[in-house]
Design an enzyme around this catalytic site. Sequence first.
Site, PDB file in Angstrom:
ATOM      1  N   HIS A 194     -53.486  23.582 -17.538  1.00 16.97           N
ATOM      2  CA  HIS A 194     -52.743  22.657 -18.588  1.00 16.97           C
ATOM      3  C   HIS A 194     -53.552  22.875 -19.959  1.00 16.97           C
ATOM      4  O   HIS A 194     -54.747  22.469 -19.953  1.00 16.97           O
ATOM      5  CB  HIS A 194     -52.937  21.296 -18.067  1.00 16.97           C
ATOM      6  CG  HIS A 194     -51.694  20.905 -17.029  1.00 16.97           C
ATOM      7  ND1 HIS A 194     -51.829  20.080 -16.113  1.00 16.97           N
ATOM      8  CD2 HIS A 194     -50.677  21.348 -16.979  1.00 16.97           C
ATOM      9  CE1 HIS A 194     -50.771  19.883 -15.432  1.00 16.97           C
ATOM     10  NE2 HIS A 194     -49.969  20.734 -15.733  1.00 16.97           N
ATOM     11  N   GLU A 239     -56.377  20.334 -21.611  1.00 19.04           N
ATOM     12  CA  GLU A 239     -57.480  19.969 -20.704  1.00 19.04           C
ATOM     13  C   GLU A 239     -58.752  20.808 -20.869  1.00 19.04           C
ATOM     14  O   GLU A 239     -59.037  21.453 -19.988  1.00 19.04           O
ATOM     15  CB  GLU A 239     -56.860  19.658 -19.328  1.00 19.04           C
ATOM     16  CG  GLU A 239     -55.820  18.838 -19.351  1.00 19.04           C
ATOM     17  CD  GLU A 239     -55.077  18.639 -17.798  1.00 19.04           C
ATOM     18  OE1 GLU A 239     -55.443  19.309 -16.806  1.00 19.04           O
ATOM     19  OE2 GLU A 239     -53.907  18.267 -17.948  1.00 19.04           O
ATOM     20  N   HIS A 252     -58.556  20.043 -13.342  1.00 18.65           N
ATOM     21  CA  HIS A 252     -57.757  19.565 -14.631  1.00 18.65           C
ATOM     22  C   HIS A 252     -58.716  18.271 -15.293  1.00 18.65           C
ATOM     23  O   HIS A 252     -59.719  17.923 -14.769  1.00 18.65           O
ATOM     24  CB  HIS A 252     -56.425  19.033 -13.988  1.00 18.65           C
ATOM     25  CG  HIS A 252     -55.516  20.042 -13.607  1.00 18.65           C
ATOM     26  ND1 HIS A 252     -54.364  20.115 -14.222  1.00 18.65           N
ATOM     27  CD2 HIS A 252     -55.430  20.858 -12.612  1.00 18.65           C
ATOM     28  CE1 HIS A 252     -53.545  21.243 -13.461  1.00 18.65           C
ATOM     29  NE2 HIS A 252     -54.119  21.409 -12.761  1.00 18.65           N
ATOM     30  N   GLU A 308     -59.514  16.260 -10.995  1.00 20.77           N
ATOM     31  CA  GLU A 308     -59.289  15.676 -12.418  1.00 20.77           C
ATOM     32  C   GLU A 308     -60.443  15.039 -13.030  1.00 20.77           C
ATOM     33  O   GLU A 308     -60.856  14.051 -12.312  1.00 20.77           O
ATOM     34  CB  GLU A 308     -58.030  14.363 -12.367  1.00 20.77           C
ATOM     35  CG  GLU A 308     -56.628  14.828 -11.867  1.00 20.77           C
ATOM     36  CD  GLU A 308     -55.948  15.483 -12.945  1.00 20.77           C
ATOM     37  OE1 GLU A 308     -56.328  15.480 -14.008  1.00 20.77           O
ATOM     38  OE2 GLU A 308     -54.927  15.917 -12.376  1.00 20.77           O
TER      39      GLU A 308
HETATM   40  O1  0X9 Z   1     -49.727  16.256 -12.892  1.00 21.64           O
HETATM   41  C1  0X9 Z   1     -50.440  16.968 -12.885  1.00 21.64           C
HETATM   42  O2  0X9 Z   1     -50.124  18.406 -12.543  1.00 21.64           O
HETATM   43  C2  0X9 Z   1     -51.838  16.703 -12.468  1.00 21.64           C
HETATM   44  N1  0X9 Z   1     -52.660  15.615 -13.399  1.00 21.64           N
HETATM   45  S1  0X9 Z   1     -52.686  16.160 -14.851  1.00 21.64           S
HETATM   46  O3  0X9 Z   1     -52.851  14.761 -15.627  1.00 21.64           O
HETATM   47  N2  0X9 Z   1     -53.862  17.197 -15.006  1.00 21.64           N
HETATM   48  O4  0X9 Z   1     -51.364  16.731 -15.401  1.00 21.64           O
HETATM   49  C3  0X9 Z   1     -52.082  16.335 -11.000  1.00 21.64           C
HETATM   50  C4  0X9 Z   1     -51.468  17.135  -9.969  1.00 21.64           C
HETATM   51  C5  0X9 Z   1     -52.010  16.661  -8.664  1.00 21.64           C
HETATM   52  N3  0X9 Z   1     -51.049  17.151  -7.499  1.00 21.64           N
HETATM   53  C6  0X9 Z   1     -51.333  17.914  -6.773  1.00 21.64           C
HETATM   54  N4  0X9 Z   1     -52.444  18.597  -6.666  1.00 21.64           N
HETATM   55  N5  0X9 Z   1     -50.389  18.251  -5.768  1.00 21.64           N
HETATM   56 ZN    ZN Z   2     -53.718  18.761 -15.550  1.00 24.78          ZN
END
Ligand code: 0X9
Ligand code: ZN
Length: 419
Positions: free
Chosen positions: A177, A180, A301, A376
Amino acid sequence: MKLQPVIVLLLAASCFAVKSRYDNYKLYSMQLQNEEQAKAVVELEQNTDSYDFWSALSLVRDVDVMVPPHKLAEFEDFLNRFNIQFHIKVENIQKLVDQQDPELTAHKNAEGTNAFDWTFFNTFAEINSWLDSRVAAYPNLLTNINIGTSLQGRQIRVIRYSSGPNHPAVFIEANFHAREWASSATATWIINELLTSTDQQLRALANTVDFYIVPVANPDGFVFSHESTRLWRKTRQSWGSCIGTDPNRNFDFFWMSAGASNNPCSDTYAGPNPFSEPETRAIRDFYGTIASRTRLFLSIHSFGQYLLFPLGHTTAQSNNHANLLSVGNAGAAAIRETAGADYLVGSSSVVLYATSGSTPDWAFGVHNTRLSYTFEVRPIRGSSNGFLLPPNQIIPNNREVLNGIVAMVAQARAIGQFE
Ligand code: 0X9
Ligand code: ZN
């Protein structure tokens, strides 16, 4: 031929990328109290791409959304219509953007060129030249592997750290992303610590484990977030009038089954089909070559301080839930011991929100990598800094994440999951 003034202007604009500004963009924090309000917010999110949600939909935690100045009146109408309680967390997002803009942060060395370190955020070029210098300085430990080219022709690179043959591996991917930035700062920190740390536990790890690290998995998006639109999330491929695919929805495991959009204008657009992006194909093809040796898959992330694991597309528990939880908890405990940061551990669908087509779920589901996580990183859930981590938190963030990873490997070994 005489150039018309407008053409001259266009030419000038294409030479100097114009940075979007976030003057008077506001971060609203909503406190939802009932299902009707939650439903209205879901509809709002799905029907327009003007609002940027910084947190998950929740009836217990603040739901934060960034609103551009031209939408403020409309948004407050919406809040009033559904009687939603709210307060404004950030009055002017541009102030936060400026606090971490490399061009506005002093980070020149004595020669006047940009130094690389973790007291500010580095550009793509700075990261690459630092990686080149490390590979050149440590030829016996580091190998650069070019695993593909982004849509706009940038190299996607893996840095391999290996001190000997036949080690089990840890795979780390960061900055898929674009906005980030804290994630690539963590990845480069890990490379540096593997090379230079004198900590006994880390040295023992570096002597027995191979690391495959992708510091910037989405180079085009990353460069775009530096040069043009700070809060850009996706890749840079055009789909009609909208741009970008969410790479973390583009992998082929229950693709488009939950928490993903088929609208190219959405920030969670899954792409027209799995692996529609050269960046996701590069990771797919490379990971296929090391999956059988990889014991731990990490996708870094920001933000919110979560340690998430599969499954993302359903709240049902996976057949490795207990192990995933025990290794995740060990990571969170080590992070807490470092500087007290509070991580929430659990399956991503339960702890955060539904997602499908994410990289770690794909590694888990398709390659059977049993320990697969999304970190995260800082700042904490609900922070008004969001994706804009203050530069003085980069190092504390890096330290605790690396301690978390060391503890995760130790726990994986303790339960026989890292042979
Ligand atoms: O939405 C996402 O892709 C991630 N959060 S972010 O704020 N960095 O965009 C979380 C993804 C978590 N889901 C899985 N790992 N399945
Ligand atoms: Zn992300």
